[in-house]
Design an enzyme around this catalytic site. Structure first.
Site, PDB file in Angstrom:
ATOM      1  N   HIS A  63     153.397 -29.842 -10.491  1.00 50.74           N
ATOM      2  CA  HIS A  63     154.613 -29.254 -11.055  1.00 50.74           C
ATOM      3  C   HIS A  63     154.359 -28.870 -12.511  1.00 50.74           C
ATOM      4  O   HIS A  63     153.791 -29.640 -13.273  1.00 50.74           O
ATOM      5  CB  HIS A  63     155.779 -30.236 -10.973  1.00 50.74           C
ATOM      6  CG  HIS A  63     156.162 -30.543  -9.570  1.00 50.74           C
ATOM      7  ND1 HIS A  63     156.832 -29.648  -8.779  1.00 50.74           N
ATOM      8  CD2 HIS A  63     155.947 -31.635  -8.811  1.00 50.74           C
ATOM      9  CE1 HIS A  63     157.032 -30.177  -7.591  1.00 50.74           C
ATOM     10  NE2 HIS A  63     156.497 -31.394  -7.583  1.00 50.74           N
ATOM     11  N   ASP A  89     143.445  -8.699 -14.086  1.00 50.26           N
ATOM     12  CA  ASP A  89     142.328  -7.825 -13.732  1.00 50.26           C
ATOM     13  C   ASP A  89     141.107  -8.157 -14.592  1.00 50.26           C
ATOM     14  O   ASP A  89     141.150  -9.017 -15.470  1.00 50.26           O
ATOM     15  CB  ASP A  89     142.717  -6.351 -13.842  1.00 50.26           C
ATOM     16  CG  ASP A  89     142.981  -5.887 -15.259  1.00 50.26           C
ATOM     17  OD1 ASP A  89     142.659  -6.598 -16.213  1.00 50.26           O
ATOM     18  OD2 ASP A  89     143.518  -4.777 -15.401  1.00 50.26           O
TER      19      ASP A  89
END
Length: 71
Positions: free
Chosen positions: A22, A30
């Site tokens: 969590h 990219d």
């Protein structure tokens, strides 16, 4: 090779997704992103030849949604 799992999901990527807890976040970027500079010692996984949309779709399907729920 694991049947039914996209080869894009490498063992290293699956391990990273499984270890996330969590509050952990993952960045899908990219090749032009300055990951090594900004990661500051955190893991950087490369998936050559894969586009950002496909990686995001597969990571979401295998790793759960943005709120940490699986499936």
């Amino acid at each position: 090779m694991l049947k039914g799992i996209d080869p894009l999901l490498t063992p290293e990527l699956l391990k990273t997704l499984a270890e996330m807890g969590h509050g952990d976040e993952i960045v899908i970027a990219d090749a032009n992103f300055t990951a090594l500079t900004l990661a500051a010692g955190k893991p950087v996984l490369r998936l050559p030849g894969a586009d950002v949309e496909r990686v995001a779709r597969e990571a979401h399907d295998e790793g759960g949604d943005a709120r940490g729920r699986r499936g």
